[in-house]
Write an enzyme that holds these catalytic residues in place. Structure first.
Site, short mmCIF file in Angstrom:
data_model
loop_
_atom_site.label_atom_id
_atom_site.label_comp_id
_atom_site.label_asym_id
_atom_site.label_seq_id
_atom_site.Cartn_x
_atom_site.Cartn_y
_atom_site.Cartn_z
N GLY A 40 0.84 -1.03 0.02
CA GLY A 40 0.03 -0.03 -0.09
C GLY A 40 0.84 1.29 0.10
O GLY A 40 0.21 2.42 -0.17
N GLY A 181 5.67 25.17 6.00
CA GLY A 181 4.91 24.81 4.80
C GLY A 181 3.51 24.86 4.90
O GLY A 181 2.84 24.16 5.89
N ALA A 184 -0.69 21.08 1.22
CA ALA A 184 -1.89 19.92 1.67
C ALA A 184 -1.48 19.45 3.00
O ALA A 184 -2.22 19.29 4.09
CB ALA A 184 -2.25 19.05 0.64
N ILE A 185 -0.14 18.79 3.19
CA ILE A 185 0.29 18.27 4.17
C ILE A 185 0.29 19.26 5.65
O ILE A 185 -0.30 19.03 6.52
CB ILE A 185 1.54 17.61 4.23
CG1 ILE A 185 1.67 16.54 3.32
CG2 ILE A 185 2.05 17.16 5.73
CD1 ILE A 185 2.99 15.71 2.60
N GLU A 204 5.38 30.22 6.10
CA GLU A 204 5.29 29.77 4.72
C GLU A 204 6.17 30.68 4.05
O GLU A 204 5.83 32.05 4.15
CB GLU A 204 3.74 29.91 4.19
CG GLU A 204 3.50 30.12 2.75
CD GLU A 204 4.22 28.74 2.02
OE1 GLU A 204 5.02 28.86 1.15
OE2 GLU A 204 3.51 27.58 2.28
N ALA A 320 -2.21 10.41 -5.23
CA ALA A 320 -2.57 9.05 -5.19
C ALA A 320 -2.95 8.64 -6.70
O ALA A 320 -2.74 7.82 -7.29
CB ALA A 320 -3.25 8.55 -4.13
N HIS A 445 -32.06 19.14 -4.31
CA HIS A 445 -32.14 20.05 -2.93
C HIS A 445 -32.75 19.30 -1.82
O HIS A 445 -33.62 18.59 -1.95
CB HIS A 445 -33.11 21.48 -3.57
CG HIS A 445 -33.55 22.19 -2.36
ND1 HIS A 445 -32.58 23.20 -2.08
CD2 HIS A 445 -34.41 22.28 -1.47
CE1 HIS A 445 -32.79 23.90 -1.10
NE2 HIS A 445 -34.31 23.42 -0.54
#
Length: 466
Positions: A40, A181, A184-185, A204, A320, A445
């Site tokens: 995996g 940073g 996403a992580i 950042e 992924a 809806h």
């Protein structure tokens, strides 16, 4: 030394490798997969899946703390940090066992050990005891993935300066954390730890957080994170980390050159990933590597016949679902099918912070740079009945259309469950659906997905609920 012949051998069992192996077996090819650690790969064991389990635990804690907003009274909740970590690891272990089952089901041989490509379409596999076996195949697919990038001023020691792997298995909850940073992580872990009471500072280097996203998404998420109590420092560089003593002293410098020091218990380095192209025999075979990436064609052939590469070791997005798609295309081409090359401008990106981020295609700025005359439609979740009922009014859907032909150039979403909603946009773009066709597509809806229809309508001055 022993020798066994296969049609396909896949080096690496992440979401690129194991998917390629299964598809190869489905197509009647005798297949083996080589893995040095857990089946995996990083995604199932140390990335996508266990981080989402941690995020869910953090969300549940937040739900409980805001139960009164929903008319429910509960006693004070308490974080069981060890329990959160255990659940995350249990989820990952379960998924890895699922891959073991799929390997058996598809009659794929699992070769456990460190694999190296060799000339003559061979792979040498060294097990933990140092025993080496050589296997040959007509086609060898390299899918060795990536690992956390290290900066010179931010060397990971897995004690006080940690990467994502250690961040999800800490022994105890820190009091203060600096996240370096904000991709996403970074923003995902920042959300998890802030939610359970850790004092979080995000540093950042770029001028905004989640810098690859549309600028409006970046600004909105920063506002939400600051409201949640996080400190955010953009256009700021980490110059050094002093780990002497009990905690860490993080020295930073802003764009004006002003220096300051942040004290914390743990520093999370989340400055991206690098490809695992070392020590896998590429030089022995003569496979070309450029700027840390294996050079491949549109069907993932390297410069050496019989050798292919997919996933994070190539130049595509390190995601992924990209690796999986590349693996399927690669194997179908090997099997003599006629797959289409992957459209890298129609790859969805998802970030599982809270609120979530999803996007595909051009940002507004990139569409203008590309010379398009555009129509932009935006619909806030504050105007969504489902979002109001769910207590999830933060965020919006933003759609960018080509004004001339109605092509949907890009979509950018911030909000609850938007990572589930982006697939509709990917399909729309794949099918070349126009903006007006989207406006006239009836959405159920009440749902969050209505915001997609409403944003399209806003672009064409037909929005109803604004």
């Amino acid at each position: 030394m022993s020798s066994t012949k296969y049609d396909v051998i896949v080096l690496g069992s992440g979401p690129g490798g194991y998917v390629a192996a299964i598809r190869a077996s489905q197509l009647g090819l005798k297949t083996a997969i080589v893995e040095a650690a857990e089946l995996g790969g990083i995604c199932l064991n140390w990335g996508c899946i266990p981080t989402k389990a941690l995020i869910k635990s953090a969300q549940v804690f937040e739900y409980i703390n805001h139960a009164s907003d929903y008319g429910i009274k509960v006693k004070e909740a308490e974080v069981d940090f060890g329990g959160m970590i255990k659940r995350s690891r249990d989820v990952a272990a379960g998924m890895s066992k699922g891959i073991q089952f799929l390997m058996k089901k598809n009659k794929i041989d699992v070769l456990t050990g460190w694999g190296k490509t060799k000339p003559g379409k061979k792979i040498e596999v060294e097990d933990k005891d140092g025993k080496k076996n050589t296997y040959s195949a007509d086609h060898i697919i390299i899918a060795t993935g990536g690992r956390a990038r290290e900066l010179p001023a931010l060397k990971i020691d897995n004690e006080k300066i940690v990467g994502y792997r250690k961040a999800m298995t800490l022994d105890k909850k820190p009091e203060k954390m600096v996240v370096v940073g904000s991709g996403a992580i970074g923003v995902e872990f920042a959300y998890v730890y802030n939610s359970i009471g850790v004092e979080v500072t995000i540093v950042e280097f770029m001028d905004r957080i989640v810098p690859n996203e549309d600028e409006e998404v970046s600004k909105a998420l920063e506002k939400i994170y600051k409201k949640a109590g996080m400190k955010i420092m953009t256009s700021t560089e980490v110059t050094a980390v002093d780990t002497k003593g009990e905690g860490c002293k993080v020295k930073v410098k802003d764009k004006k050159g002003a220096e300051s020091t942040i004290e914390c218990d743990i520093v999370l380095s989340a400055v991206g990933v690098v490809s695992n192209v070392e020590n896998v025999g590429l030089e022995d075979v003569g496979i070309l590597v450029d700027k840390g990436k294996i050079k491949v064609d549109e069907f993932y052939k390297t410069n050496m016949p019989g050798y292919y590469a997919i996933g994070d070791v190539t130049t595509g997005p390190a995601l992924a679902h990209v690796a999986s798609a590349e693996g399927i295309i690669c194997v179908e081409k090997i099997a003599g099918h006629h797959p289409e090359p992957l459209d890298y401008n129609n790859i969805p990106g998802c970030t599982y912070c809270v609120p979530e981020i999803s996007s595909v295609g051009y940002t507004e700025a990139k569409a203008k740079e590309a010379g398009y005359e555009i129509k932009v439609g935006k619909f806030p979740f504050s105007a969504s009945g489902k979002a109001s009922a769910a207590g999830a009014k933060d965020g919006f859907v933003k759609l960018i259309f080509d004004a001339k032909y109605g092509e949907l150039l890009g979509a950018h979403m911030l909000g609850a469950n938007v990572t589930e909603m982006i697939a509709e946009i990917v399909a729309i773009r794949k099918l070349e659906t126009t903006g007006m066709e989207l406006v006239k597509t009836v959405h159920p809806h009440p749902t969050m997905s209505e915001a997609i229809m409403e944003a399209a309508a806003a672009a064409y001055d037909e929005v109803i609920h604004l």
